[in-house]
Design an enzyme around this catalytic site. Sequence first.
Site, mmCIF file in Angstrom:
data_model
loop_
_atom_site.group_PDB
_atom_site.id
_atom_site.type_symbol
_atom_site.label_atom_id
_atom_site.label_comp_id
_atom_site.label_asym_id
_atom_site.label_seq_id
_atom_site.Cartn_x
_atom_site.Cartn_y
_atom_site.Cartn_z
ATOM 1 N N ARG A 1 -5.218 10.118 -2.579
ATOM 2 C CA ARG A 1 -5.010 10.990 -1.422
ATOM 3 C C ARG A 1 -4.417 12.340 -1.858
ATOM 4 O O ARG A 1 -4.873 13.398 -1.434
ATOM 5 C CB ARG A 1 -4.080 10.259 -0.438
ATOM 6 C CG ARG A 1 -4.036 10.806 0.934
ATOM 7 C CD ARG A 1 -3.523 9.772 1.938
ATOM 8 N NE ARG A 1 -4.576 8.927 2.474
ATOM 9 C CZ ARG A 1 -5.405 9.281 3.461
ATOM 10 N NH1 ARG A 1 -5.291 10.473 4.017
ATOM 11 N NH2 ARG A 1 -6.332 8.457 3.895
ATOM 12 N N SER B 1 -13.939 2.316 -1.726
ATOM 13 C CA SER B 1 -12.732 1.527 -1.548
ATOM 14 C C SER B 1 -13.149 0.068 -1.562
ATOM 15 O O SER B 1 -14.325 -0.247 -1.393
ATOM 16 C CB SER B 1 -12.089 1.889 -0.197
ATOM 17 O OG SER B 1 -10.977 1.059 0.057
ATOM 18 N N ARG B 2 -12.181 -0.823 -1.730
ATOM 19 C CA ARG B 2 -12.535 -2.233 -1.604
ATOM 20 C C ARG B 2 -12.846 -2.576 -0.153
ATOM 21 O O ARG B 2 -13.666 -3.421 0.136
ATOM 22 C CB ARG B 2 -11.399 -3.103 -2.135
ATOM 23 C CG ARG B 2 -11.210 -2.972 -3.638
ATOM 24 C CD ARG B 2 -9.904 -3.569 -4.084
ATOM 25 N NE ARG B 2 -8.794 -2.942 -3.395
ATOM 26 C CZ ARG B 2 -7.535 -3.351 -3.431
ATOM 27 N NH1 ARG B 2 -7.232 -4.414 -4.144
ATOM 28 N NH2 ARG B 2 -6.591 -2.713 -2.780
ATOM 29 N N HIS C 1 -9.315 0.668 -14.828
ATOM 30 C CA HIS C 1 -9.858 1.935 -15.351
ATOM 31 C C HIS C 1 -11.045 1.710 -16.285
ATOM 32 O O HIS C 1 -12.058 2.393 -16.189
ATOM 33 C CB HIS C 1 -8.768 2.722 -16.094
ATOM 34 C CG HIS C 1 -7.718 3.280 -15.174
ATOM 35 N ND1 HIS C 1 -6.646 4.016 -15.629
ATOM 36 C CD2 HIS C 1 -7.563 3.221 -13.831
ATOM 37 C CE1 HIS C 1 -5.888 4.378 -14.603
ATOM 38 N NE2 HIS C 1 -6.424 3.899 -13.506
ATOM 39 N N LYS D 1 -4.298 8.421 -15.585
ATOM 40 C CA LYS D 1 -3.543 7.846 -16.702
ATOM 41 C C LYS D 1 -2.975 6.506 -16.234
ATOM 42 O O LYS D 1 -2.787 6.302 -15.023
ATOM 43 C CB LYS D 1 -2.454 8.809 -17.196
ATOM 44 C CG LYS D 1 -1.556 9.428 -16.126
ATOM 45 C CD LYS D 1 -0.643 8.456 -15.582
ATOM 46 C CE LYS D 1 0.337 8.661 -14.617
ATOM 47 N NZ LYS D 1 0.998 7.523 -14.063
ATOM 48 N N ARG E 1 1.745 -2.786 -8.007
ATOM 49 C CA ARG E 1 1.000 -2.440 -9.223
ATOM 50 C C ARG E 1 1.906 -1.934 -10.351
ATOM 51 O O ARG E 1 1.616 -2.174 -11.513
ATOM 52 C CB ARG E 1 -0.113 -1.420 -8.924
ATOM 53 C CG ARG E 1 0.332 -0.012 -8.768
ATOM 54 C CD ARG E 1 -0.684 1.058 -9.058
ATOM 55 N NE ARG E 1 0.011 2.329 -8.982
ATOM 56 C CZ ARG E 1 0.617 2.914 -9.999
ATOM 57 N NH1 ARG E 1 0.568 2.382 -11.190
ATOM 58 N NH2 ARG E 1 1.288 4.032 -9.824
ATOM 59 N N ASP F 1 2.927 3.619 -16.962
ATOM 60 C CA ASP F 1 2.972 4.395 -15.728
ATOM 61 C C ASP F 1 3.588 5.771 -15.908
ATOM 62 O O ASP F 1 3.157 6.735 -15.276
ATOM 63 C CB ASP F 1 3.758 3.624 -14.657
ATOM 64 C CG ASP F 1 3.317 4.036 -13.262
ATOM 65 O OD1 ASP F 1 2.110 3.946 -12.991
ATOM 66 O OD2 ASP F 1 4.165 4.475 -12.460
HETATM 67 N N1 LIG Z 1 -1.211 11.804 -11.696
HETATM 68 C C1 LIG Z 1 -0.168 11.392 -11.026
HETATM 69 O O1 LIG Z 1 0.710 12.146 -10.644
HETATM 70 C C2 LIG Z 1 -0.086 9.949 -10.663
HETATM 71 C C3 LIG Z 1 0.868 9.522 -9.739
HETATM 72 C C4 LIG Z 1 0.872 8.187 -9.377
HETATM 73 C C5 LIG Z 1 -0.027 7.307 -9.940
HETATM 74 N N2 LIG Z 1 -0.921 7.769 -10.856
HETATM 75 C C6 LIG Z 1 -1.922 6.863 -11.456
HETATM 76 O O2 LIG Z 1 -2.925 6.647 -10.457
HETATM 77 C C7 LIG Z 1 -3.370 5.308 -10.486
HETATM 78 C C8 LIG Z 1 -3.174 4.678 -9.123
HETATM 79 O O3 LIG Z 1 -1.833 4.785 -8.738
HETATM 80 P P1 LIG Z 1 -1.389 4.845 -7.203
HETATM 81 O O4 LIG Z 1 0.062 5.164 -7.214
HETATM 82 O O5 LIG Z 1 -2.282 5.693 -6.403
HETATM 83 O O6 LIG Z 1 -1.574 3.320 -6.794
HETATM 84 P P2 LIG Z 1 -1.815 2.758 -5.329
HETATM 85 O O7 LIG Z 1 -1.182 3.614 -4.300
HETATM 86 O O8 LIG Z 1 -1.457 1.320 -5.387
HETATM 87 O O9 LIG Z 1 -3.386 2.904 -5.123
HETATM 88 C C9 LIG Z 1 -4.289 2.300 -5.979
HETATM 89 C C10 LIG Z 1 -5.569 2.021 -5.194
HETATM 90 O O10 LIG Z 1 -6.472 1.390 -6.063
HETATM 91 C C11 LIG Z 1 -7.178 0.397 -5.356
HETATM 92 N N3 LIG Z 1 -6.850 -0.911 -5.939
HETATM 93 C C12 LIG Z 1 -5.693 -1.578 -5.897
HETATM 94 N N4 LIG Z 1 -5.773 -2.752 -6.546
HETATM 95 C C13 LIG Z 1 -7.025 -2.814 -7.013
HETATM 96 C C14 LIG Z 1 -7.714 -3.792 -7.746
HETATM 97 N N5 LIG Z 1 -7.130 -4.941 -8.128
HETATM 98 N N6 LIG Z 1 -9.002 -3.550 -8.046
HETATM 99 C C15 LIG Z 1 -9.594 -2.403 -7.679
HETATM 100 N N7 LIG Z 1 -8.976 -1.441 -6.944
HETATM 101 C C16 LIG Z 1 -7.697 -1.653 -6.633
HETATM 102 C C17 LIG Z 1 -6.724 0.435 -3.922
HETATM 103 O O11 LIG Z 1 -7.616 1.292 -3.224
HETATM 104 P P3 LIG Z 1 -8.698 0.652 -2.255
HETATM 105 O O12 LIG Z 1 -7.976 -0.315 -1.394
HETATM 106 O O13 LIG Z 1 -9.241 1.816 -1.560
HETATM 107 O O14 LIG Z 1 -9.723 -0.037 -3.120
HETATM 108 C C18 LIG Z 1 -5.383 1.083 -4.024
HETATM 109 O O15 LIG Z 1 -5.051 1.769 -2.834
HETATM 110 C C19 LIG Z 1 -2.611 4.655 -11.647
HETATM 111 O O16 LIG Z 1 -3.401 4.778 -12.795
HETATM 112 C C20 LIG Z 1 -1.376 5.501 -11.797
HETATM 113 O O17 LIG Z 1 -0.818 5.500 -13.099
HETATM 114 C C21 LIG Z 1 -0.978 9.057 -11.215
#
Ligand SMILES: NC(=O)c1ccc[n+]([C@@H]2O[C@H](COP(=O)([O-])OP(=O)(O)OC[C@H]3O[C@@H](n4cnc5c(N)ncnc54)[C@H](OP(=O)(O)O)[C@@H]3O)[C@@H](O)[C@H]2O)c1
Length: 365
Positions: free
Chosen positions: A40, A59-60, A112, A130, A198, A211
């Site tokens: 988002r 999305s799932r 990933h 990442k 997660r 993370d």
């Molecule tokens: N660049 C940055 O600043 C930053 C910040 C935070 C996190 N990250 C990275 O972004 C990634 C996601 O983090 P997040 O904080 O966004 O996590 P999050 O809020 O939990 O979102 C991850 C999304 O991935 C999907 N998902 C969850 N479990 C899954 C599974 N078992 N199989 C397939 N899809 C699954 C879900 O989306 P659906 O329900 O739509 O499938 C979930 O909403 C990680 O790699 C994290 O390290 C980066």
Amino acid sequence: MTIQRFVGRPDWYTTFNPETLAATGTPLRWGVVATGSIARTVTSDLALLEDAVLQSVSSRGQASAAAFAQDFGFAAHYFDGGPDGSAGAGYLQLVADPDVDVVYIATPHAQHYDIARAALENGKHVLCEKALTITAAEARTLIALAREKQLFLMEAVWARFVPGFQRALEIIESGEIGEVQWVRADLGFPAPLDDSARIWAPADGGGALLDISVYPLLWAWGTLGRPDSLHAAAKLTDLGVDAQNALSLSYANGAQAQLISYLGAQGPRTASVAGSLGYIETVGSVNNPKGLKISVGWDSERTEMFEYPGRGYTYQLREVTRCVQAGLTESATMPLDDSLAIMELFDEARRQMGVHYWNDTRTDI
Ligand SMILES: NC(=O)c1ccc[n+]([C@@H]2O[C@H](COP(=O)([O-])OP(=O)(O)OC[C@H]3O[C@@H](n4cnc5c(N)ncnc54)[C@H](OP(=O)(O)O)[C@@H]3O)[C@@H](O)[C@H]2O)c1
């Protein structure tokens, strides 16, 4: 003075860069995998780029896919099973979408590899959150695949591109603080322990290392390069992921770095780089400092502050766009060899900390 830092500061970079949003070529059609928190945030920055087309999201679940598509105006949305339940995983439908040029992967770490691989096999360029993968072995395979197919692949280490970090490199390279002697950096936040979330779940590649540690590490890697030795220590949860870790890096020239990442503390989240003549300290978080304090000698000190559009992700999104438009298959600022070398460092850190994931023994890569 020459320091070991990332090759090639992006040529579009300026300290205050309002031009990040301006088109640099043919619009790129994006597909976003997952609708969670970072999906988002990054998508709201993506929408600011003049040459970004929000094409598809997957999305799932149907409801989350539809809501995300509607909120941001994506042309198509996919979900597991599809409308009649037989279409397979949502991400597999997205990577097969002929109107998608580049796939942004924003799932937990453990997914990933499979999603990036599917995207590359379907001829899509990839920006992957990442940590790129969970193991160096997975990263090596993905990188080889991208190179074989001559597709763009980049780990989304947005912090390499933000003005505060790039400006710090510029100051160091100018010689103003002298030869870098040591780096200290920390990042983290207090997160309630929940083994199913997660960031804590072993199956998702949870723990502070994968993370968070890439951000403090950035300051050592950017100023001193790849370390010659590593000592890693950690506090583990009952399920064996690191709630906190300390990485101690040493360099052949005697320089050192001390890095701490944590999921259970409210820390300063800052970086300091000390040279033979002076030092730089971040004002604000290491992953996107809103300013830098530069101190030289005993009584010369100034602060530089930075402004940026959106939430700070536009710089990496511009880089992906610019590279793909120019026919480049990787970014000189976030090269694939760096992603692989960092995954190798993390493998070794996990070995020393005693953190293991199922991916360590996978044979299907
Ligand atoms: N660049 C940055 O600043 C930053 C910040 C935070 C996190 N990250 C990275 O972004 C990634 C996601 O983090 P997040 O904080 O966004 O996590 P999050 O809020 O939990 O979102 C991850 C999304 O991935 C999907 N998902 C969850 N479990 C899954 C599974 N078992 N199989 C397939 N899809 C699954 C879900 O989306 P659906 O329900 O739509 O499938 C979930 O909403 C990680 O790699 C994290 O390290 C980066």
